[in-house]
Motif scaffolding. Structure first.
Motif, PDB file in Angstrom:
ATOM      1  N   LYS A 125       1.891  49.105 -43.214  1.00  0.00           N
ATOM      2  CA  LYS A 125       1.132  47.953 -44.001  1.00  0.00           C
ATOM      3  C   LYS A 125       1.851  46.658 -43.796  1.00  0.00           C
ATOM      4  O   LYS A 125       1.424  45.735 -43.439  1.00  0.00           O
ATOM      5  CB  LYS A 125       1.123  48.328 -45.482  1.00  0.00           C
ATOM      6  CG  LYS A 125       0.284  49.427 -45.620  1.00  0.00           C
ATOM      7  CD  LYS A 125       0.238  49.996 -47.097  1.00  0.00           C
ATOM      8  CE  LYS A 125       1.419  50.504 -47.730  1.00  0.00           C
ATOM      9  NZ  LYS A 125       1.877  51.548 -47.171  1.00  0.00           N
ATOM     10  N   SER A 126       3.078  46.647 -44.347  1.00  0.00           N
ATOM     11  CA  SER A 126       4.042  45.345 -44.106  1.00  0.00           C
ATOM     12  C   SER A 126       4.059  44.875 -42.451  1.00  0.00           C
ATOM     13  O   SER A 126       4.009  43.799 -42.117  1.00  0.00           O
ATOM     14  CB  SER A 126       5.092  45.303 -44.796  1.00  0.00           C
ATOM     15  OG  SER A 126       4.875  45.522 -46.345  1.00  0.00           O
ATOM     16  N   THR A 127       4.560  46.157 -41.841  1.00  0.00           N
ATOM     17  CA  THR A 127       4.967  46.210 -40.584  1.00  0.00           C
ATOM     18  C   THR A 127       3.581  45.236 -39.683  1.00  0.00           C
ATOM     19  O   THR A 127       3.957  44.258 -38.782  1.00  0.00           O
ATOM     20  CB  THR A 127       5.203  47.199 -39.598  1.00  0.00           C
ATOM     21  OG1 THR A 127       5.735  47.976 -40.566  1.00  0.00           O
ATOM     22  CG2 THR A 127       5.855  47.119 -38.283  1.00  0.00           C
ATOM     23  N   LEU A 168       0.561  38.175 -48.280  1.00  0.00           N
ATOM     24  CA  LEU A 168       0.738  38.395 -49.552  1.00  0.00           C
ATOM     25  C   LEU A 168       1.135  39.763 -49.592  1.00  0.00           C
ATOM     26  O   LEU A 168       0.431  40.782 -49.733  1.00  0.00           O
ATOM     27  CB  LEU A 168      -0.492  38.039 -50.581  1.00  0.00           C
ATOM     28  CG  LEU A 168      -1.127  36.778 -50.773  1.00  0.00           C
ATOM     29  CD1 LEU A 168      -2.556  36.577 -51.273  1.00  0.00           C
ATOM     30  CD2 LEU A 168      -0.185  35.645 -50.937  1.00  0.00           C
ATOM     31  N   ASP A 169       2.569  39.988 -49.378  1.00  0.00           N
ATOM     32  CA  ASP A 169       3.040  41.190 -49.238  1.00  0.00           C
ATOM     33  C   ASP A 169       3.253  41.997 -50.487  1.00  0.00           C
ATOM     34  O   ASP A 169       3.795  41.423 -51.473  1.00  0.00           O
ATOM     35  CB  ASP A 169       4.309  41.116 -48.488  1.00  0.00           C
ATOM     36  CG  ASP A 169       4.615  42.726 -47.864  1.00  0.00           C
ATOM     37  OD1 ASP A 169       3.960  43.217 -47.435  1.00  0.00           O
ATOM     38  OD2 ASP A 169       6.082  42.625 -47.687  1.00  0.00           O
ATOM     39  N   GLU A 170       2.692  43.487 -50.487  1.00  0.00           N
ATOM     40  CA  GLU A 170       2.859  44.180 -51.842  1.00  0.00           C
ATOM     41  C   GLU A 170       2.327  43.506 -52.975  1.00  0.00           C
ATOM     42  O   GLU A 170       2.637  43.765 -54.092  1.00  0.00           O
ATOM     43  CB  GLU A 170       4.446  44.140 -51.986  1.00  0.00           C
ATOM     44  CG  GLU A 170       5.380  44.606 -50.736  1.00  0.00           C
ATOM     45  CD  GLU A 170       5.075  45.803 -49.906  1.00  0.00           C
ATOM     46  OE1 GLU A 170       4.159  46.630 -50.339  1.00  0.00           O
ATOM     47  OE2 GLU A 170       5.736  46.191 -49.015  1.00  0.00           O
ATOM     48  N   ILE A 171       1.027  42.772 -52.618  1.00  0.00           N
ATOM     49  CA  ILE A 171       0.418  42.150 -53.654  1.00  0.00           C
ATOM     50  C   ILE A 171      -0.207  43.264 -54.686  1.00  0.00           C
ATOM     51  O   ILE A 171      -0.623  42.877 -55.784  1.00  0.00           O
ATOM     52  CB  ILE A 171      -0.553  40.972 -53.483  1.00  0.00           C
ATOM     53  CG1 ILE A 171      -0.670  40.282 -54.578  1.00  0.00           C
ATOM     54  CG2 ILE A 171      -1.504  41.327 -52.573  1.00  0.00           C
ATOM     55  CD1 ILE A 171      -1.789  38.906 -54.249  1.00  0.00           C
ATOM     56  N   LEU A 229      -3.421  40.818 -47.082  1.00  0.00           N
ATOM     57  CA  LEU A 229      -2.828  41.108 -48.543  1.00  0.00           C
ATOM     58  C   LEU A 229      -2.703  42.765 -48.043  1.00  0.00           C
ATOM     59  O   LEU A 229      -3.215  43.579 -47.443  1.00  0.00           O
ATOM     60  CB  LEU A 229      -3.874  41.147 -49.286  1.00  0.00           C
ATOM     61  CG  LEU A 229      -4.602  39.790 -49.646  1.00  0.00           C
ATOM     62  CD1 LEU A 229      -5.986  39.877 -48.895  1.00  0.00           C
ATOM     63  CD2 LEU A 229      -4.715  39.717 -51.114  1.00  0.00           C
ATOM     64  N   THR A 230      -1.303  43.164 -48.568  1.00  0.00           N
ATOM     65  CA  THR A 230      -0.825  44.594 -48.374  1.00  0.00           C
ATOM     66  C   THR A 230      -0.490  45.279 -49.715  1.00  0.00           C
ATOM     67  O   THR A 230      -0.212  44.639 -50.621  1.00  0.00           O
ATOM     68  CB  THR A 230       0.719  44.648 -47.540  1.00  0.00           C
ATOM     69  OG1 THR A 230       1.799  44.482 -48.103  1.00  0.00           O
ATOM     70  CG2 THR A 230       0.524  43.409 -46.477  1.00  0.00           C
ATOM     71  N   GLY A 231      -0.394  46.510 -49.493  1.00  0.00           N
ATOM     72  CA  GLY A 231       0.241  47.355 -50.634  1.00  0.00           C
ATOM     73  C   GLY A 231      -0.672  48.538 -50.661  1.00  0.00           C
ATOM     74  O   GLY A 231      -2.112  48.519 -50.495  1.00  0.00           O
TER      75      GLY A 231
HETATM   76 MG    MG Z   1       5.154  47.179 -47.400  1.00  0.00          MG
END
Ligand code: MG
Ligand code: ATP
Length: 189
Positions: A33-35, A119-122, A151-153
């Protein structure tokens, strides 16, 4: 002709057009997701865009790799806890930091100069009711027309999924962690 040929024509009835910006959601249980969000950061930088990242979870030393290189590349990077001040004694620290990150994210959106915001891990901040999912969705929907947002998480709020253009669920087939392998520098952070 087999069913395995790549599509060569646009789908019937589809009326393709360009978009000024897109909203992307990377969610699900699997890795990536973040990658994928940071891969998009590279693409935005390659276009000469102003890019900002806001991290909603305090990551300790885990993400110093991408933070360091992104800062060197000119990304405006904010991690939950940066500029942190106590708003109220009954807010616990993580909640207050996530709310601070959201306030900062809103100021970046309002600034009007960014072309890409991550918006990482939001999702976790919404799951735990630290920030309001309906407000996030409305703010994202009302963004400047040239600003794309990723947006990730895990367990992304439905309100946010509803306003997104592209939503990807990373599905875990295997993860090294399940085999007792800890996070690896260069791969996981
Ligand atoms: Mg992540
Ligand atoms: P990554 O940052 O590697 O793209 P992610 O953003 O999809 O991962 P997070 O939930 O943010 O996933 O996970 C943070 C850390 O946990 C990362 O080091 C990641 O490799 C690891 N991780 C991701 N998915 C899993 C999983 N299904 N089981 C165990 N660890 C995971």
């Amino acid at each position: 002709m087999t069913d395995n040929q790549p599509p060569v024509e646009k789908p019937p009835g589809a009326d393709f057009r360009t978009a000024r910006s897109l909203v992307l959601v990377n969610t699900g249980e699997g890795k990536g997701k973040s990658t994928a969000a940071f891969g998009t950061v590279l693409r935005g930088l390659a276009q000469g865009w102003d890019v900002a990242v806001v991290q909603f979870l305090k990551s300790g030393d885990w993400q110093v790799g991408e933070e360091k290189i992104c800062r060197e590349l000119g990304v405006d990077w904010y991690a939950a806890g940066d500029g942190f001040t106590w708003n109220s004694e009954d807010l616990d620290e993580s909640r207050a930091m996530a709310r601070g990150a959201w306030e900062h994210a809103k100021s970046l959106i309002a600034a009007g100069r960014y072309r890409l915001l991550v918006l990482d891990e939001i999702s976790y901040a919404m799951t735990w009711d630290w920030i309001d999912a309906a407000e996030v969705a409305a703010t994202v929907a009302g963004r400047p027309e040239n600003l794309s947002i990723v947006l990730t998480g895990r367990d992304m709020a439905q309100e946010v999924i509803d306003v997104a253009d592209t939503v990807t669920e990373m599905r875990k087939i295997k993860h090294a962690f399940d085999n007792g392998i800890v996070a690896k520098k260069g791969i996981d952070y």
